[in-house]
Design an enzyme around this catalytic site. Sequence first.
Site, PDB file in Angstrom:
ATOM      1  CD  GLU A 103      32.109  36.180  31.640  1.00  0.00           C
ATOM      2  OE1 GLU A 103      32.857  35.889  30.667  1.00  0.00           O
ATOM      3  OE2 GLU A 103      30.874  36.141  31.566  1.00  0.00           O
ATOM      4  CE  LYS A 149      40.956  34.652  46.203  1.00  0.00           C
ATOM      5  NZ  LYS A 149      42.263  35.356  46.057  1.00  0.00           N
ATOM      6  CB  CYS A 159      39.896  37.866  29.612  1.00  0.00           C
ATOM      7  SG  CYS A 159      38.733  39.209  29.905  1.00  0.00           S
ATOM      8  CD  GLU A 190      43.477  33.307  28.647  1.00  0.00           C
ATOM      9  OE1 GLU A 190      42.906  34.397  28.473  1.00  0.00           O
ATOM     10  OE2 GLU A 190      43.146  32.505  29.543  1.00  0.00           O
TER      11      GLU A 190
END
Length: 483
Positions: free
Chosen positions: A250, A175, A284, A385
């Site tokens: 992750e 997906k 990231c 973040e």
Amino acid sequence: MVDSFYNYIEGQWASSTTDRWTKVINPANTDDVLGNVPASSSKDAEKAILAAKKAKTEWKKMSGPSRGEYLYKAAEVLDANKEDIARTMTREMGKTFPEALGETNRGVAILRYYAGEGMRKTGDVIPSSDKDALMHTIRAPLGVVGVITPWNFPVAIPIWKMAPALIYGNTVVIKPANGACITAIKIFKCLEEAGFPEGVINLVSGSGSEVGNAITTNEEVAGITFTGSDTVGKQIGQEALKRGIKYQLEMGGKNPVIVTKSADLDLAATATVSGGLKSTGQKCTATSRVIVEKDVYEEFKEKLLQKVSEINVGDGLEETTWMGPCASESQLDNVLSYIEKGVKEGAELVAGGSRLTQGSFAKGYYVEPTVFDNVTTDMAIAQEEIFGPVLALIKADNFEESIELANNVEFGLSASVFTKDIQQMLDFMDDIEAGLVRVNAESAGVELQAPFGGMKKSSSHSREQGEAAKEFFTSIKTVFVKG
């Protein structure tokens, strides 16, 4: 006429059972519509999983070199179509064309790397206490693997998950993120041309709550590999744990760069800008916190701000553009909200900080590259973040305090240091809490042949890429043979 794209299930392109569609627009110019992708349901995911289940036995029994031939062919086809795919990537999520092309070339290299894995060993001979027996290990694939990927690396991440899954004998249902679905579909067109058997590879587009959840909870799925947000990753991990299956997560990062008083400040400033602001900070591993020793703080800041002022923001397809737009309106809103938080919490805005709306920027999701000064570790912009082009400058008294400040977050994905002191290099390698450690290089840099993953909340502590991928996508069997 707007193009429509489809799911790929059991070797066929198919519309979803919902007959609902999601419009995909260019974040650099919202008048530019790339096409429509299916807003699929759990039923579509179930069809794909069933197809992967039917195909897994024959694919598993195929030799490693034979599976590798499919990956080699896929690499050839992807290489032949790389410019079209890179251009699609730029139009779909905003990354500049040179970055998109580089990423697509990396996808080609990943396919070739794992194609070669089909020729490498899959076990070891172990001495037995019985002199008349043979004991060895073999690797068994998990079966059907669910792959859920983000929008920020729409070629590299799907391929670095799918390629090892396939070469080690698993079948795949992916997906892709809605914000990068057309790019993923074009990758699948390359895989289709490579001739993969029906059901070995399957793609279903749709929401995480519908399609992602269906993949995560289906009893036939034996492993889940996910890259994305910390919140969603935790949910996937909990669901996988309930069923006792393997999962690989992750997630986020809040990556520091440490600049010491012995550093090459020009190199450090260049690498900090590249690591933090390329791809509009939507990596990231992007640099987010810049921790600078007080002795060189002002000099480094001046060099950094000069380089930031030279950045050309614009449409990623334009040759002069260095930084493109945010990937979506929601991503832009998130970045602007953090800039507002930084100002409210008392950080000093010394560069950027505003949305760009005039002229050619009017119909895109553009934000200025942004730098904050006088940031303290308790501020949101120093802890959370942002996933955007925002750098937070933090002053440290010395190298030891720099390490403490760098480790003072919940994440531990990547980190870098700039120093000419060998002892500081060694101490940094030992003391920094990050899965990717770089010395005199930007924080954003991953090599396909090396293990990749984070510490703390950045990861489930498994590793992707390189030979390390084998540990997730297979289980070890110990075999004892006696005549």
